[in-house]
Every structure is written in structure tokens, then in C-alpha cells.
Write an enzyme that holds these catalytic residues in place. Structure first.
Site, PDB file in Angstrom:
ATOM      1  N   GLU A  99      43.321  40.921  47.019  1.00  0.00           N
ATOM      2  CA  GLU A  99      43.746  39.647  47.625  1.00  0.00           C
ATOM      3  C   GLU A  99      42.553  38.711  47.520  1.00  0.00           C
ATOM      4  O   GLU A  99      41.625  38.796  48.323  1.00  0.00           O
ATOM      5  CB  GLU A  99      44.155  39.873  49.088  1.00  0.00           C
ATOM      6  CG  GLU A  99      45.350  40.800  49.271  1.00  0.00           C
ATOM      7  CD  GLU A  99      46.678  40.125  48.907  1.00  0.00           C
ATOM      8  OE1 GLU A  99      46.736  38.899  48.827  1.00  0.00           O
ATOM      9  OE2 GLU A  99      47.669  40.868  48.707  1.00  0.00           O
TER      10      GLU A  99
ATOM     11  N   CYS B 151      42.043  31.185  52.880  1.00  0.00           N
ATOM     12  CA  CYS B 151      42.196  31.449  51.445  1.00  0.00           C
ATOM     13  C   CYS B 151      43.269  30.581  50.816  1.00  0.00           C
ATOM     14  O   CYS B 151      43.160  30.201  49.662  1.00  0.00           O
ATOM     15  CB  CYS B 151      42.492  32.924  51.206  1.00  0.00           C
ATOM     16  SG  CYS B 151      43.954  33.495  52.071  1.00  0.00           S
TER      17      CYS B 151
HETATM   18  P1  NAD Z   1      32.725  38.649  52.371  1.00  0.00           P
HETATM   19  O1  NAD Z   1      31.413  38.119  51.866  1.00  0.00           O
HETATM   20  O2  NAD Z   1      32.848  39.009  53.792  1.00  0.00           O
HETATM   21  O3  NAD Z   1      33.102  39.866  51.458  1.00  0.00           O
HETATM   22  C1  NAD Z   1      34.272  40.590  51.642  1.00  0.00           C
HETATM   23  C2  NAD Z   1      33.953  42.051  51.737  1.00  0.00           C
HETATM   24  O4  NAD Z   1      33.389  42.489  50.507  1.00  0.00           O
HETATM   25  C3  NAD Z   1      32.948  42.366  52.827  1.00  0.00           C
HETATM   26  O5  NAD Z   1      33.417  43.467  53.574  1.00  0.00           O
HETATM   27  C4  NAD Z   1      31.683  42.681  52.069  1.00  0.00           C
HETATM   28  O6  NAD Z   1      30.882  43.656  52.705  1.00  0.00           O
HETATM   29  C5  NAD Z   1      32.191  43.196  50.746  1.00  0.00           C
HETATM   30  N1  NAD Z   1      31.284  42.939  49.632  1.00  0.00           N
HETATM   31  C6  NAD Z   1      30.546  41.818  49.432  1.00  0.00           C
HETATM   32  N2  NAD Z   1      29.815  41.944  48.302  1.00  0.00           N
HETATM   33  C7  NAD Z   1      30.111  43.150  47.787  1.00  0.00           C
HETATM   34  C8  NAD Z   1      29.671  43.873  46.634  1.00  0.00           C
HETATM   35  N3  NAD Z   1      28.788  43.348  45.783  1.00  0.00           N
HETATM   36  N4  NAD Z   1      30.173  45.111  46.416  1.00  0.00           N
HETATM   37  C9  NAD Z   1      31.056  45.642  47.260  1.00  0.00           C
HETATM   38  N5  NAD Z   1      31.505  45.015  48.377  1.00  0.00           N
HETATM   39  C10 NAD Z   1      31.039  43.787  48.635  1.00  0.00           C
HETATM   40  O7  NAD Z   1      33.881  37.623  52.134  1.00  0.00           O
HETATM   41  P2  NAD Z   1      34.045  36.608  51.022  1.00  0.00           P
HETATM   42  O8  NAD Z   1      34.200  37.326  49.741  1.00  0.00           O
HETATM   43  O9  NAD Z   1      33.070  35.505  51.136  1.00  0.00           O
HETATM   44  O10 NAD Z   1      35.479  36.042  51.510  1.00  0.00           O
HETATM   45  C11 NAD Z   1      35.894  34.812  51.183  1.00  0.00           C
HETATM   46  C12 NAD Z   1      36.791  34.882  49.948  1.00  0.00           C
HETATM   47  O11 NAD Z   1      37.906  35.678  50.245  1.00  0.00           O
HETATM   48  C13 NAD Z   1      37.325  33.552  49.522  1.00  0.00           C
HETATM   49  O12 NAD Z   1      37.275  33.472  48.126  1.00  0.00           O
HETATM   50  C14 NAD Z   1      38.766  33.587  49.986  1.00  0.00           C
HETATM   51  O13 NAD Z   1      39.626  32.776  49.244  1.00  0.00           O
HETATM   52  C15 NAD Z   1      39.075  35.030  49.823  1.00  0.00           C
HETATM   53  N6  NAD Z   1      40.165  35.423  50.707  1.00  0.00           N
HETATM   54  C16 NAD Z   1      41.337  35.806  50.162  1.00  0.00           C
HETATM   55  C17 NAD Z   1      42.405  36.144  50.982  1.00  0.00           C
HETATM   56  C18 NAD Z   1      43.720  36.547  50.426  1.00  0.00           C
HETATM   57  O14 NAD Z   1      44.563  36.998  51.188  1.00  0.00           O
HETATM   58  N7  NAD Z   1      43.963  36.417  49.132  1.00  0.00           N
HETATM   59  C19 NAD Z   1      42.240  36.106  52.362  1.00  0.00           C
HETATM   60  C20 NAD Z   1      41.024  35.708  52.875  1.00  0.00           C
HETATM   61  C21 NAD Z   1      39.978  35.387  52.049  1.00  0.00           C
END
Ligand code: NAD
Length: 461
Positions: free
Chosen positions: A210, A244
């Protein structure tokens, strides 16, 4: 790592027993989950306020009660979801009985982000429980207050051999991703989504991704501008733009730009101001300094490239607040129009004919959401000529609220879908089962092949 390995081994073992879990047992777990959340609502609201300054009403609507909806829907429908589905035989399988069984995938890993830190961890868990999986949950380290409450509630109330929540930073995710999970459900950025998919490929684990991206709102000549403006203001500035499926930017006929910016300002004042000032009791903050500075730089760079601030543009670093901001004249080459904004900054991009607007959408990554404003005939045409994870017509965000609709992205905005039956399916394997009948004619095609058989086969097919 040792602890993680032990947990994984225990869940692996348990997942084999879990295959036999009945609908009643799974419903019992879902009821228990709901009870735990209900008893601790205040704690959850407090944590969400601490992490993101989420107003209680917003936290209830978009996080906690949203999850109650998912739980209730799963409890109501689980027995029918779990029932093997009958499918008809064809000529080649004549007289046999054919069924699709929904078997639990086994041990699943759920990794969630910080923007809806409660909903995006617990909603997939609801689907995992419904489908009879064991689950390891990894909440985001960037929303520490909510992650702490959730891990305590989960770990105090569930057997770790079945459900466990492991807090920690990226290193925990990385360690978990080394293990051969049966399914990985990841919500977060497209960039990390690629890392997750690569890790899953090593074990050929299935994935639901997602992800994010730039979701456009395409406003056509036939749109009701007043209603559109109010909806865009709400959908964009909810959770300070950190949603998102928030409209990332607006595409609008050139001659309507000034009028529309005035309407956006009017509704921003109506929804988010009190006594001429930003009403912070209904408006969230940016998650951390890094994202605050990222958004400030994106805005400053866009302005340096010729963008004009329609209104807003106040950056208060003391409490990480960015006022609702609308920009016009934004270069398509600027960072603001190249990366997902994920903050309360809205570029209004003008177009002279609809073809150009559709071409602009199609040149870019397939978005998680595409919003269309205008009459339904035009909307149908735009739907058929574009691709997106989901679409709402004359509306924003609301397509996420119906669990009868699959929620997910396509390509760079995601793979697979969630909510309701689609969430249950994500954590289930659809197993084909064929029961041979007593009248069994299959030996007709066994060798040695009788003369004339090919002719008969040709006739049949
Ligand atoms: P985040 O930085 O919290 O990362 C998400 C998760 O991934 C965390 O638990 C983190 O520990 C893990 N993570 C981060 N880097 C990693 C790596 N290199 N290897 C393994 N795991 C890793 O959150 P984010 O990514 O900044 O979230 C925001 C993004 O999420 C936006 O792009 C948003 O659009 C997307 N999003 C999508 C949805 C959906 O339903 N499609 C919902 C909410 C957010």
C-alpha cells in the site's frame, strides 16, 4: 535477532494449528481486539494527539472508529467469506465438484507508517486475524507514542506465538524482512516498497504493498466549483496533508484559477480558522522536523522557480505547523510537482484543454487516487482513459470508507488491495480443490490413445 527468530519459529508452529481455526474462534479474537481498543480509547487518542496533534474527532473518524467498522464488517461476513466457493465444472472437468477454499497464508508481517499509525497497523491485523493468520506487527518509529501504546496493548493481550508487536527502527524491519514470511503487508512510501518487494522475492513471499504517490484532482469545466473547493480543502488539509490519498495537486481550466483560489481560501477560513487565526485545535502538525524542513524547502524552491503563493505559506518551526497553503504558477519541473508532497501545500495547475490534463496524468506514475470533478459523462470518459488505484467522482477520500470496495494502488502506488473481503483475501490463499465424481471418465484420455480419439477431441473443443 535471536528474539525475532524465536518469535518467528513459534508463530510458524502455531500457524499450522491455526489452519483449523473456526469462524467462531476468529470472530472471538476480533471481538477481543475491539474490546481492548474500546477500553483504551483515551490512551490511543492521547498518543495520536502527541504524535500528530490529531483532534479527537478526527482520530475517532479516521483511525479508531474506522477500525471498529472493519472489525464489525469482518465479524458479520466472516462465515460466508470462509465458506468454500462453488464454481462450475467445464467440459474437461465434467461431473466433478469444484471449490475454492480460503486457506490461511500462515505467518504474516505487517509493517506500517506514521501518518495514520493506529488504523494502518490494526486494520491489516483485522484482515490477518479474519483469515486465520499469525502476525508480526512492526509499527512506525516516527510515531513513537502511538507505537508504544499499540505494542503494549497487543503484547499484554495476545499470545506472542500468534500476534506480536515489535517496536523499533528500520533495523527491526530489515531483520524481519530477512525471514521467510508467508505474506508481507507493507504500507508506506514507494521507495521502501521496492526494498520490501525485493526482500520478499528472496523467499517468494506474497506481498500487499500500500504505497503513495501524487494523487491528482482533475476539475473539469462542468464542476460545481464551490462544492469542489470545500471538498478539496477538507481532503487536502485533513491530518495536515499527511494522508496517502489526499489530493496532491489540482488540475483546473486556466480561466477558473483565480475564482477557485478565492474559494479555496474562503473554505480554508471556514474550516480551519477562528478569529482570523489558524485554529490548531482542529488542525494537525507535521510529524517531525525532517518532514517540516522538506516541505519548507519544496515550497521555497517552487517559489524560486516562479510559483506564486495564493494564500498561506506560514511555517512555524516551534510546533511544526504549516498553514494551509495554495500555490499557483508552479513549474511542473519543480520538486513540488515531481515528488509526493505529503503536507498541507496544494499546487493549482492550470490547463487549457482537457486533453492536456489527461496527458499529464498519463505521463506520470499511476496514482493511488484520481479525483474527478464534473458531470458523470465526462467522469466516465476520464476513468476509461486513465489508470489509478481508486477514484472518487465529485468527492475526495470517501472511496476508502466502503469496505465493499477494494482499496489499493497500481504499479508505483501499490500492489494488491485491502479492506473487507479484499483484506481477508490478501491474507488467504485461494486454493483450488476438485473432487472427482463416482462416474469418472478421465481414463478415456489415458494412453495408449484409441484411434479416432483426436477427431472426437477436436469436435468437442
Ligand atoms: P515510515 O518512514 O514510517 O516507513 C514505513 C515503515 O517502513 C516503518 O515501519 C519503517 O520502519 C519501515 N522502513 C523504513 N525504511 C525502511 C527500510 N529501508 N527497510 C525496511 N523497512 C523500512 O513511513 P513513510 O514511508 O514515510 O510513510 C509515508 C508514505 O506512505 C507516503 O508515501 C504515503 O503515501 C504512504 N502511505 C500509503 C498508504 C496506503 O494505504 N497506500 C497509507 C499511508 C501512507
Amino acid at each position: 535477532m535471536e528474539h525475532i527468530n524465536e518469535v518467528f519459529a513459534a508463530q510458524r508452529k502455531r500457524s499450522i494449528q491455526q489452519r483449523l481455526s473456526s469462524a467462531a474462534e476468529r470472530k472471538g479474537k476480533l471481538e477481543k481486539l475491539k474490546r481492548i481498543i474500546q477500553t483504551n480509547e483515551e490512551l490511543i487518542f492521547k498518543a495520536l494527539a502527541e504524535d500528530l496533534r490529531k483532534p479527537v474527532f478526527e482520530a475517532a473518524l479516521t483511525e479508531v472508529y474506522f477500525v471498529y467498522g472493519e472489525i464489525d464488517f469482518a465479524i458479520k461476513n466472516l462465515s460466508s467469506w470462509m465458506k468454500p466457493k462453488r464454481v462450475s465444472p467445464t467440459l474437461a472437468s465434467a461431473l466433478t465438484r469444484n471449490r475454492i477454499y480460503y486457506e490461511p497464508k500462515g505467518v504474516s508481517l505487517i509493517i506500517s507508517p506514521w501518518n495514520y499509525p493506529f488504523q494502518l497497523l490494526i486494520s491489516p491485523l483485522v484482515s490477518a486475524i479474519a483469515a486465520g493468520n499469525c502476525a508480526v506487527l512492526k509499527p512506525s518509529e516516527l510515531s513513537p507514542a502511538t507505537s508504544k501504546v499499540l505494542s503494549r496493548l497487543i503484547n499484554e493481550n495476545f499470545d506472542p506465538a500468534e500476534i506480536i508487536c515489535l517496536e523499533g527502527d528500520v533495523t527491526i524491519s530489515q531483520a524481519l524482512l530477512k525471514l521467510p514470511f508467508d505474506h508481507i503487508f507493507y504500507t508506506g512510501s514507494t521507495q521502501v516498497g521496492k526494498i520490501v518487494m525485493e526482500a520478499a522475492a528472496k523467499h517468494l513471499a506474497s506481498v500487499t504493498l500500500e504505497l503513495g504517490g501524487k494523487s491528482p484532482a482533475l476539475i473539469t469545466e462542468s464542476a460545481n466549483l464551490e462544492r469542489t473547493a470545500e471538498k478539496i480543502v477538507w481532503g487536502k488539509f485533513l491530518n495536515a496533508g499527511q494522508t496517502c490519498i489526499a489530493p496532491d495537486y489540482v488540475l483546473l481550466p486556466e480561466h477558473q484559477v483565480n475564482q477557485f483560489v478565492d474559494l479555496l481560501q474562503h473554505y480554508t477560513q471556514k474550516l480551519y480558522q477562528q478569529g482570523g487565526k489558524l485554529n490548531k485545535s482542529v488542525y494537525g502538525k507535521i510529524i517531525n522536523e525532517r518532514h517540516f524542513n522538506r516541505l519548507k524547502n519544496l515550497t521555497e524552491n517552487a517559489v524560486a522557480q516562479g510559483a506564486k503563493i495564493g494564500f498561506g505559506g506560514d511555517f512555524e518551526s516551534s510546533d511544526l505547523t504549516i498553514s494551509p497553503t495554495v500555490l499557483t504558477n508552479v513549474s511542473l519541473e519543480s520538486g513540488l510537482m515531481q515528488e509526493e508532497i505529503f503536507g498541507p501545500i496544494l499546487p493549482v495547475i492550470s490547463y487549457t484543454n482537457l486533453e492536456d490534463a489527461i496527458a499529464l496524468i498519463n505521463e506520470r506514475d499511476k496514482p493511488l487516487a484520481l479525483y474527478i470533478f464534473g458531470n458523470e459523462n465526462i467522469a466516465e470518459e476520464i476513468i476509461s482513459r486513465t489508470s489509478a488505484g481508486g477514484t472518487a467522482v465529485n468527492e475526495v477520500l470517501m472511496h476508502i470508507s466502503n469496505p465493499n470496495l477494494p482499496f489499493g494502488g497500481i504499479g508505483p502506488s501499490g500492489t494488491g488491495s485491502c479492506h473487507g473481503f479484499y483484506g481477508f483475501k490478501a491474507f488467504s490463499h485461494e486454493r483450488s480443490v476438485l473432487f472427482q465424481s463416482k462416474i469418472d471418465m478421465s481414463s478415456l484420455v489415458y494412453p495408449p490413445f484409441k484411434t479416432g480419439l483426436l477427431k472426437w477431441l477436436k469436435k468437442l473443443f
